[in-house]
Design a protein around this motif. Sequence first.
Motif, PDB file in Angstrom:
ATOM      1  N   PRO A 198       0.803  -1.226   0.000  1.00 22.62           N
ATOM      2  CA  PRO A 198       0.000   0.000   0.000  1.00 22.62           C
ATOM      3  C   PRO A 198       0.834   1.274   0.000  1.00 22.62           C
ATOM      4  N   VAL A 199       1.995   1.224   0.613  1.00 22.41           N
ATOM      5  CA  VAL A 199       2.870   2.399   0.608  1.00 22.41           C
ATOM      6  C   VAL A 199       3.304   2.708  -0.812  1.00 22.41           C
ATOM      7  N   LEU A 200       3.687   1.667  -1.520  1.00 26.67           N
ATOM      8  CA  LEU A 200       4.086   1.842  -2.918  1.00 26.67           C
ATOM      9  C   LEU A 200       2.921   2.348  -3.752  1.00 26.67           C
ATOM     10  N   GLN A 201       1.763   1.770  -3.496  1.00 26.89           N
ATOM     11  CA  GLN A 201       0.577   2.145  -4.275  1.00 26.89           C
ATOM     12  C   GLN A 201       0.237   3.617  -4.113  1.00 26.89           C
ATOM     13  N   SER A 202       0.492   4.127  -2.926  1.00 28.44           N
ATOM     14  CA  SER A 202       0.148   5.528  -2.692  1.00 28.44           C
ATOM     15  C   SER A 202       1.317   6.448  -2.990  1.00 28.44           C
ATOM     16  N   GLY A 203       2.300   5.922  -3.684  1.00 31.69           N
ATOM     17  CA  GLY A 203       3.399   6.762  -4.142  1.00 31.69           C
ATOM     18  C   GLY A 203       4.496   6.979  -3.123  1.00 31.69           C
ATOM     19  N   GLY A 204       4.500   6.202  -2.071  1.00 32.66           N
ATOM     20  CA  GLY A 204       5.488   6.377  -1.010  1.00 32.66           C
ATOM     21  C   GLY A 204       6.793   5.674  -1.292  1.00 32.66           C
ATOM     22  N   ARG A 205       7.667   5.776  -0.308  1.00 34.55           N
ATOM     23  CA  ARG A 205       9.008   5.233  -0.431  1.00 34.55           C
ATOM     24  C   ARG A 205       9.159   4.092   0.562  1.00 34.55           C
ATOM     25  N   ILE A 206       9.780   3.017   0.134  1.00 35.24           N
ATOM     26  CA  ILE A 206       9.977   1.898   1.049  1.00 35.24           C
ATOM     27  C   ILE A 206      11.424   1.427   1.021  1.00 35.24           C
ATOM     28  N   ARG A 207      11.766   0.750   2.088  1.00 37.83           N
ATOM     29  CA  ARG A 207      13.128   0.206   2.180  1.00 37.83           C
ATOM     30  C   ARG A 207      13.072  -1.259   2.548  1.00 37.83           C
ATOM     31  N   GLU A 208      14.082  -2.005   2.104  1.00 42.64           N
ATOM     32  CA  GLU A 208      14.216  -3.426   2.465  1.00 42.64           C
ATOM     33  C   GLU A 208      13.023  -4.250   2.007  1.00 42.64           C
ATOM     34  N   PHE A 209      12.695  -4.128   0.777  1.00 41.31           N
ATOM     35  CA  PHE A 209      11.587  -4.906   0.214  1.00 41.31           C
ATOM     36  C   PHE A 209      12.092  -6.305  -0.168  1.00 41.31           C
ATOM     37  N   PRO A 210      11.475  -7.359   0.378  1.00 42.13           N
ATOM     38  CA  PRO A 210      11.941  -8.722   0.071  1.00 42.13           C
ATOM     39  C   PRO A 210      11.515  -9.145  -1.341  1.00 42.13           C
ATOM     40  N   VAL A 211      12.434  -9.730  -2.054  1.00 42.20           N
ATOM     41  CA  VAL A 211      12.109 -10.264  -3.377  1.00 42.20           C
ATOM     42  C   VAL A 211      12.584 -11.709  -3.480  1.00 42.20           C
ATOM     43  N   PHE A 212      11.905 -12.460  -4.308  1.00 36.44           N
ATOM     44  CA  PHE A 212      12.310 -13.845  -4.523  1.00 36.44           C
ATOM     45  C   PHE A 212      11.667 -14.360  -5.791  1.00 36.44           C
ATOM     46  N   GLY A 213      12.173 -15.467  -6.269  1.00 37.82           N
ATOM     47  CA  GLY A 213      11.615 -16.049  -7.480  1.00 37.82           C
ATOM     48  C   GLY A 213      12.606 -17.001  -8.111  1.00 37.82           C
ATOM     49  N   GLU A 214      12.157 -17.668  -9.129  1.00 37.27           N
ATOM     50  CA  GLU A 214      13.001 -18.639  -9.789  1.00 37.27           C
ATOM     51  C   GLU A 214      13.683 -17.997 -10.987  1.00 37.27           C
ATOM     52  N   LEU A 215      14.982 -18.223 -11.070  1.00 41.39           N
ATOM     53  CA  LEU A 215      15.743 -17.697 -12.200  1.00 41.39           C
ATOM     54  C   LEU A 215      16.542 -18.836 -12.791  1.00 41.39           C
ATOM     55  N   ASP A 216      16.275 -19.124 -14.020  1.00 42.00           N
ATOM     56  CA  ASP A 216      17.021 -20.174 -14.688  1.00 42.00           C
ATOM     57  C   ASP A 216      17.009 -21.477 -13.874  1.00 42.00           C
ATOM     58  N   GLY A 217      15.856 -21.754 -13.283  1.00 43.64           N
ATOM     59  CA  GLY A 217      15.685 -23.021 -12.576  1.00 43.64           C
ATOM     60  C   GLY A 217      16.182 -23.042 -11.141  1.00 43.64           C
ATOM     61  N   ILE A 218      16.725 -21.915 -10.667  1.00 42.47           N
ATOM     62  CA  ILE A 218      17.200 -21.868  -9.285  1.00 42.47           C
ATOM     63  C   ILE A 218      16.470 -20.760  -8.533  1.00 42.47           C
ATOM     64  N   PHE A 219      16.046 -21.079  -7.330  1.00 38.52           N
ATOM     65  CA  PHE A 219      15.318 -20.111  -6.527  1.00 38.52           C
ATOM     66  C   PHE A 219      16.272 -19.083  -5.951  1.00 38.52           C
ATOM     67  N   MET A 220      15.894 -17.821  -6.080  1.00 37.25           N
ATOM     68  CA  MET A 220      16.751 -16.735  -5.614  1.00 37.25           C
ATOM     69  C   MET A 220      15.992 -15.862  -4.618  1.00 37.25           C
ATOM     70  N   VAL A 221      16.714 -15.346  -3.636  1.00 36.99           N
ATOM     71  CA  VAL A 221      16.113 -14.514  -2.607  1.00 36.99           C
ATOM     72  C   VAL A 221      16.967 -13.269  -2.419  1.00 36.99           C
ATOM     73  N   GLY A 222      16.313 -12.151  -2.208  1.00 39.02           N
ATOM     74  CA  GLY A 222      17.072 -10.928  -1.968  1.00 39.02           C
ATOM     75  C   GLY A 222      16.240  -9.865  -1.282  1.00 39.02           C
ATOM     76  N   VAL A 223      16.859  -8.739  -1.040  1.00 38.86           N
ATOM     77  CA  VAL A 223      16.165  -7.625  -0.406  1.00 38.86           C
ATOM     78  C   VAL A 223      16.538  -6.344  -1.142  1.00 38.86           C
ATOM     79  N   ILE A 224      15.532  -5.658  -1.667  1.00 30.69           N
ATOM     80  CA  ILE A 224      15.779  -4.399  -2.362  1.00 30.69           C
ATOM     81  C   ILE A 224      15.980  -3.291  -1.347  1.00 30.69           C
ATOM     82  N   ASP A 225      17.082  -2.588  -1.511  1.00 27.31           N
ATOM     83  CA  ASP A 225      17.442  -1.543  -0.562  1.00 27.31           C
ATOM     84  C   ASP A 225      16.353  -0.469  -0.470  1.00 27.31           C
ATOM     85  N   GLU A 226      15.976   0.090  -1.588  1.00 27.58           N
ATOM     86  CA  GLU A 226      14.992   1.175  -1.563  1.00 27.58           C
ATOM     87  C   GLU A 226      14.212   1.249  -2.863  1.00 27.58           C
TER      88      GLU A 226
END
Length: 415
Positions: A198-226
């Motif tokens: 919701p913060v993103l939706q309302s045009g706000g700024r966020i930090r440490e957003f968790p991301v994950f997903g499969e890339l080339d058959g391997i599961f990857m996990v990370g955190v977007i700084d901002e």
Amino acid sequence: MQGGGEAHGAGSADGELRKATGSDDCESGEKKEGDDFSDISDSELLSLQEAAESCDAYIEGEGLEMVDGVTSPGKIDATTSPEGQLHNSAGLSCSEMPGPPEVTQRKRKQESLNPLQKYHMRYLAVTDLCSQMWCEQQMVYKIEQPADLLPEKTAAMNEGSSIHLARELEVHDVVSVTTRNREDSWAIKCLNILAMIPVLQSGGRIREFPVFGELDGIFMVGVIDELAYSSSGELELRELKTRATPTLPRLAQKRTHELQVCVYKLLFDGMVSGVLQSECLIQILNLRPEQELGPEVKEHAIQSGLTVSTLKDIIELTFLNLTFSELPRIDSLKLEYCYQGDGAFLGCDIVNFKEKSVMEQVTFYLSFWKGQREIQGVDIEDTWKCRMCNYSNICEWRTQRTNTAPYRTMAKRLK
DNA sequence: ATTGCTGAAGGG
């Protein structure tokens, strides 16, 4: 010999929950500069939380002032036992002795495993790819090093961590939550995502957003700084890099930063466009979907206004929110460099995202993990990296390179 | 369990 095959990390039992706060200054949006975030007491944390709850509704624009929760020490749950080390037979140095048949068999099996299986890793971190890009051989030595013998984090790393934490706290609360198992940890990750959407939706700024997903058959996990919107309304990813010297990084290092943010974009875009299925996540990570969430996790879910009781509930809710919130993909990638000493701005880079080239790199690095190619240390022109490497004295890649160097020199002379 | 599992990023 290396102690190969230990579990990847021993893990603490706690999760961190990011709370969007309004606190008192929902309206003012003022930011206090120079606050020392490192020693806020638990009681302060509580009062801030109460303040946050009383002003829950408005998560808009700039008003997101954040405060702190400091992870409380003590409280060691009976989670991961420290025994973590599986002493497989690969380390046996009895080359002359044939050994009992089952040992040979195990050894053979060990050799046929790819690195991912060998180190018992279900997924990779985005930053694993980055250290791999710096030096694949060094990364492997680090993994094989028994946890208690790992070199300490450098002062620059600690300083970097604390600067990042301070920045994060400008944007939201961090509350530490006791988790009992992996299901709880992933639930916390989901709660964080659910709070940030919701913060993103309302045009706000966020930090440490968790991301994950499969890339080339391997599961990857990370955190977007901002993540924030630029003045022109584009969704911009920002990655802050703090530097121990007041200089911009060399190309070799900048490349790792570029790959990092490009992979973040791949993962984030995949998440908002519904590429990953919730069953997939559960299956790949071998999570128990019907697992009841721990009491602390449930409590925080309720505080966020969610009625969920199992991991499956919360994952599905998260995936629905991600795909139906119509969040944009990331438009631009920005690296920001500043000096740890006085916080001076050193420069920034806009990273050009070329999907094909990024995927080629990812494929190359992942092919090592899949056992599709041999390990590869630094190129001859990057041997300056070895001077600050803890493993240079035992590095097999280095020995091998030294032995072949004369020929390369000859070849160069002959043109 | 002849099986299981990991805060990611932190800087060079």
